[in-house]
Motif scaffolding. Structure first.
Motif, mmCIF file in Angstrom:
data_model
loop_
_atom_site.group_PDB
_atom_site.id
_atom_site.type_symbol
_atom_site.label_atom_id
_atom_site.label_comp_id
_atom_site.label_asym_id
_atom_site.label_seq_id
_atom_site.Cartn_x
_atom_site.Cartn_y
_atom_site.Cartn_z
ATOM 1 N N VAL A 1 -42.711 -44.840 -26.793
ATOM 2 C CA VAL A 1 -42.690 -45.766 -25.663
ATOM 3 C C VAL A 1 -43.619 -45.215 -24.591
ATOM 4 O O VAL A 1 -43.523 -44.044 -24.211
ATOM 5 N N VAL A 2 -44.535 -46.072 -24.109
ATOM 6 C CA VAL A 2 -45.499 -45.657 -23.101
ATOM 7 C C VAL A 2 -45.406 -46.628 -21.934
ATOM 8 O O VAL A 2 -45.437 -47.847 -22.130
ATOM 9 N N VAL B 1 -47.788 -53.308 -31.618
ATOM 10 C CA VAL B 1 -47.615 -52.883 -30.237
ATOM 11 C C VAL B 1 -46.817 -53.977 -29.529
ATOM 12 O O VAL B 1 -47.302 -55.096 -29.371
ATOM 13 N N LEU B 2 -45.597 -53.641 -29.148
ATOM 14 C CA LEU B 2 -44.765 -54.570 -28.385
ATOM 15 C C LEU B 2 -45.018 -54.309 -26.912
ATOM 16 O O LEU B 2 -44.911 -53.178 -26.454
ATOM 17 N N ILE C 1 -43.843 -49.407 -35.069
ATOM 18 C CA ILE C 1 -43.788 -50.090 -33.778
ATOM 19 C C ILE C 1 -44.099 -49.084 -32.672
ATOM 20 O O ILE C 1 -43.615 -47.958 -32.693
ATOM 21 N N LEU C 2 -44.891 -49.513 -31.707
ATOM 22 C CA LEU C 2 -45.162 -48.774 -30.484
ATOM 23 C C LEU C 2 -44.793 -49.720 -29.347
ATOM 24 O O LEU C 2 -45.115 -50.902 -29.404
ATOM 25 N N VAL D 1 -35.392 -47.261 -32.265
ATOM 26 C CA VAL D 1 -34.935 -46.019 -31.638
ATOM 27 C C VAL D 1 -36.145 -45.242 -31.120
ATOM 28 O O VAL D 1 -37.001 -44.804 -31.899
ATOM 29 N N CYS D 2 -36.193 -45.077 -29.814
ATOM 30 C CA CYS D 2 -37.309 -44.391 -29.169
ATOM 31 C C CYS D 2 -37.243 -42.889 -29.430
ATOM 32 O O CYS D 2 -36.189 -42.343 -29.736
ATOM 33 N N GLU D 3 -38.383 -42.240 -29.292
ATOM 34 C CA GLU D 3 -38.463 -40.790 -29.499
ATOM 35 C C GLU D 3 -37.483 -40.040 -28.597
ATOM 36 O O GLU D 3 -36.890 -39.056 -29.022
#
Length: 83
Positions: A71-72, A2-3, A29-30, A61-63
């Motif tokens: 990415v939240v 988790v970054l 990675i989240l 590369v984000c969703e």
């Protein structure tokens, strides 16, 4: 992995180092974009987009861009995005 990336700061040197370690370990990675409560809605939207674009430079590369990294946006103060 988790970054945690502060919305105000964007990617820092230690974030890039963490990305490289996660990629070398081949682990998922989240990304949690924190401190979003400190920005107005307009600035928040722009900063989130900028951070996602910065991540692209490191092959994260984000969703939203067709990748597999979630990415939240979160705020520890207000609890937004914590569910």
């Amino acid at each position: 992995v988790v970054l945690v990336v502060a919305a105000e700061d964007g990617l820092m040197a230690q974030t890039v180092e963490s990305i490289r370690f996660a990629q070398a370990a081949q682990v998922p990675i989240l990304v949690a974009i924190s401190k979003i409560d400190k920005l107005t809605v307009e600035v928040r939207s722009r900063r989130v987009t900028e951070i996602k674009e910065q991540l692209l430079q490191y092959e994260v590369v984000c969703e939203d861009y067709g990748g597999d990294v979630q990415v939240v946006s979160v705020s520890g103060t207000t609890g937004e995005g914590m569910d």
